[in-house]
Design an enzyme around this catalytic site. Structure first.
Site, mmCIF file in Angstrom:
data_model
loop_
_atom_site.group_PDB
_atom_site.id
_atom_site.type_symbol
_atom_site.label_atom_id
_atom_site.label_comp_id
_atom_site.label_asym_id
_atom_site.label_seq_id
_atom_site.Cartn_x
_atom_site.Cartn_y
_atom_site.Cartn_z
ATOM 1 N N TYR A 13 0.606 -1.168 -0.191
ATOM 2 C CA TYR A 13 0.173 -0.110 -0.155
ATOM 3 C C TYR A 13 0.899 1.405 -0.055
ATOM 4 O O TYR A 13 0.392 2.353 0.244
ATOM 5 C CB TYR A 13 -0.850 -0.098 0.958
ATOM 6 C CG TYR A 13 -2.198 -0.892 1.103
ATOM 7 C CD1 TYR A 13 -2.352 -2.159 0.857
ATOM 8 C CD2 TYR A 13 -3.423 0.012 0.907
ATOM 9 C CE1 TYR A 13 -3.355 -3.131 0.719
ATOM 10 C CE2 TYR A 13 -4.680 -0.862 0.552
ATOM 11 C CZ TYR A 13 -4.555 -2.176 0.458
ATOM 12 O OH TYR A 13 -5.849 -2.949 0.377
ATOM 13 N N LYS A 39 2.937 -15.322 2.222
ATOM 14 C CA LYS A 39 3.090 -15.976 0.885
ATOM 15 C C LYS A 39 4.607 -16.376 0.605
ATOM 16 O O LYS A 39 5.187 -15.896 -0.092
ATOM 17 C CB LYS A 39 2.232 -15.294 -0.288
ATOM 18 C CG LYS A 39 2.446 -16.138 -1.605
ATOM 19 C CD LYS A 39 1.293 -17.107 -1.465
ATOM 20 C CE LYS A 39 1.537 -18.169 -2.748
ATOM 21 N NZ LYS A 39 0.799 -19.555 -2.786
ATOM 22 N N ASP A 85 -3.305 -18.532 0.631
ATOM 23 C CA ASP A 85 -4.106 -19.184 -0.186
ATOM 24 C C ASP A 85 -4.940 -20.425 0.626
ATOM 25 O O ASP A 85 -5.884 -20.393 0.685
ATOM 26 C CB ASP A 85 -3.455 -19.836 -1.475
ATOM 27 C CG ASP A 85 -2.012 -20.612 -1.312
ATOM 28 O OD1 ASP A 85 -1.586 -20.371 -0.282
ATOM 29 O OD2 ASP A 85 -1.532 -21.058 -2.283
ATOM 30 N N ASP A 101 -6.848 -7.088 4.074
ATOM 31 C CA ASP A 101 -7.779 -6.547 3.376
ATOM 32 C C ASP A 101 -8.550 -7.585 2.770
ATOM 33 O O ASP A 101 -9.720 -7.554 2.773
ATOM 34 C CB ASP A 101 -7.271 -5.467 2.072
ATOM 35 C CG ASP A 101 -8.382 -4.957 1.277
ATOM 36 O OD1 ASP A 101 -9.441 -4.556 2.056
ATOM 37 O OD2 ASP A 101 -8.299 -4.963 0.348
ATOM 38 N N ASP A 133 -12.627 -9.203 4.256
ATOM 39 C CA ASP A 133 -14.130 -9.269 2.969
ATOM 40 C C ASP A 133 -14.606 -10.515 3.141
ATOM 41 O O ASP A 133 -15.836 -10.972 3.294
ATOM 42 C CB ASP A 133 -13.998 -8.740 1.655
ATOM 43 C CG ASP A 133 -14.126 -7.279 1.491
ATOM 44 O OD1 ASP A 133 -13.867 -6.368 2.506
ATOM 45 O OD2 ASP A 133 -14.678 -6.749 0.407
#
Ligand code: NAD
Ligand code: IPM
Ligand code: MN
Length: 352
Positions: free
Chosen positions: A136, A187, A220, A244, A248
């Site tokens: 970001y 990751k 994942d 983020d 959701d």
């Protein structure tokens, strides 16, 4: 006890859910004899399109003078590059160094959960999203933009200090709340430089918390395990972008984005609170948006300000309104935004 709160209602449904937050805070002020002063700042897409100003010079210093900040949502199709949201929302996170993005995931009623057979005791965990670095930071740029030779570079920044403070916060939170498990997601199998730092820091910090079980999943796999068995999680800590995305996903376990709350916190400093959802342009101005994510974010704000009884009163009123199905359509009710806000306000008044 009193509090001065800066309020940026922002865009789209942000304006409507913030109006319900104002009603709730007024009811709390009356019931508990608190002076909760809201200072409404006009920053958002309308203001930007009229004046060319996203936030005025000294805007972050203005925000720092308040006890807390509440934001509705920022994002408007008329500002395709999202510039105002970058300055106001991301800018506040960065400039006020609000490194803890605290996103609790709590199912209030079984009927709201899309996962088969899951009850409130299965869906009760928190996500700590690193909030000041990662992908970001806007380091990079576009070269030969718009041509077939275009090169677009956007760097991910991971610093030892940045990773360490959020990982440590996650473990301290787990210990303080008597939660047994912290899961870190990265990751590091593909991002072998940046996320090797997460691996190293996680191991170092975990060693200081032998009372907490430390586990690791690749992001994942975490997405898969979250859906398969959310009950295995107490505390999840991850980077800015992954946090983020999974919040959701996790919001759906609670009944959808309209239910999810968040805090952007620097412990001990002025912090900012907002629902997880955005401005949902398709619902804007229609009195259909669910105000619960925003109202629950205001409860997190009061809790962080030390008003724990007040925060609990909001949470209890929300829970009762959900149980009574006095809620908006996205969670199976028939009420509009204002009426759903009224239902919560009434329960706050009656509980006094
Ligand atoms: P969004 O969260 O605004 O909405 C996605 C969908 O979720 C909506 O279309 C709606 O179906 C549902 N939803 C969201 N909030 C709801 C509510 N309160 N009640 C009922 N349903 C709700 O995400 P998006 O459509 O990807 O983004 C729209 C704009 O909002 C974009 O400009 C985006 O950048 C911005 N955004 C801002 C924030 C923020 O201010 N914190 C967060 C996310 C997105
Ligand atoms: C959120 C939002 C923001 C983010 C957007 C609007 C930049 O999705 O707060 O979750 O990605 O942080
Ligand atoms: Mn988001």
């Amino acid at each position: 006890m009193s509090a001065d709160i800066a309020v940026i209602a922002g865009d789209g449904i942000g304006k409507e859910v913030t109006a319900e937050v104002a009603k709730v805070l007024s009811a709390i002020g009356q019931r508990f004899g608190r002076r909760l002063h809201l200072e409404h700042l006009p920053w958002g897409a309308d203001h930007y399109l009229e004046t060319g100003v996203t936030l005025p010079p000294g805007g972050y210093d203005t925000l720092r003078q308040f006890d807390a900040i509440f934001i509705g949502a920022l994002g408007d199709p008329r500002v395709p590059d999202n510039r105002h949201a970058r300055d106001i929302l991301l800018g506040t996170r960065f400039e006020l160094d609000l490194y803890v993005n605290y996103r609790p995931v709590k199912l209030l009623d079984e009927r709201l959960c899309p996962l088969k057979g899951r009850t409130p005791s299965d869906v009760d965990f928190v996500v700590f999203r690193e909030n000041t670095e990662g992908l970001y930071v806007s380091i990079g740029g576009r070269f030969k933009a718009g041509t077939e030779d275009e090169i677009a570079i956007q760097e991910e920044v991971n610093t030892w200090k940045g990773v360490h403070r959020i990982v440590r916060h996650a473990f301290e939170f787990a210990r303080a709340r008597g939660l047994g498990r912290v899961c870190m997601a990265d990751k590091s199998n593909a991002m072998t430089a940046g996320h090797a730092l997460w691996q190293r820091v996680f191991r170092e910090v975990a060693a200081d918390f032998p009372d907490v079980t430390a586990t690791h999943y690749y992001i994942d796999a975490l997405a898969m395990y979250l859906v398969q068995d959310p009950a295995q999680f107490d505390v999840i800590v991850t980077n800015n972008l992954f946090g983020d995305i999974i919040t959701d996903l996790a919001a759906t376990f609670q009944g959808g984005l309209g239910m999810a709350a968040s805090g952007n916190i620097h412990p001990g400093r002025t912090s900012m609170f907002e629902p997880v959802h955005g401005s949902a342009p398709k619902f804007a101005g229609k009195n259909v948006a669910n105000p619960i994510g925003a109202i629950s974010s205001a409860a997190l704000m009061l809790e962080t300000l030390g008003m724990t009884g007040e925060a609990a009163a909001i949470d209890a009123a929300v829970l009762q309104a959900v149980r009574d199905n006095e809620v908006t359509q996205d969670v199976g009710g028939t009420l509009g935004t204002r009426e759903a806000g009224d239902a919560i306000v009434r329960r706050i008044q009656q509980s006094g």
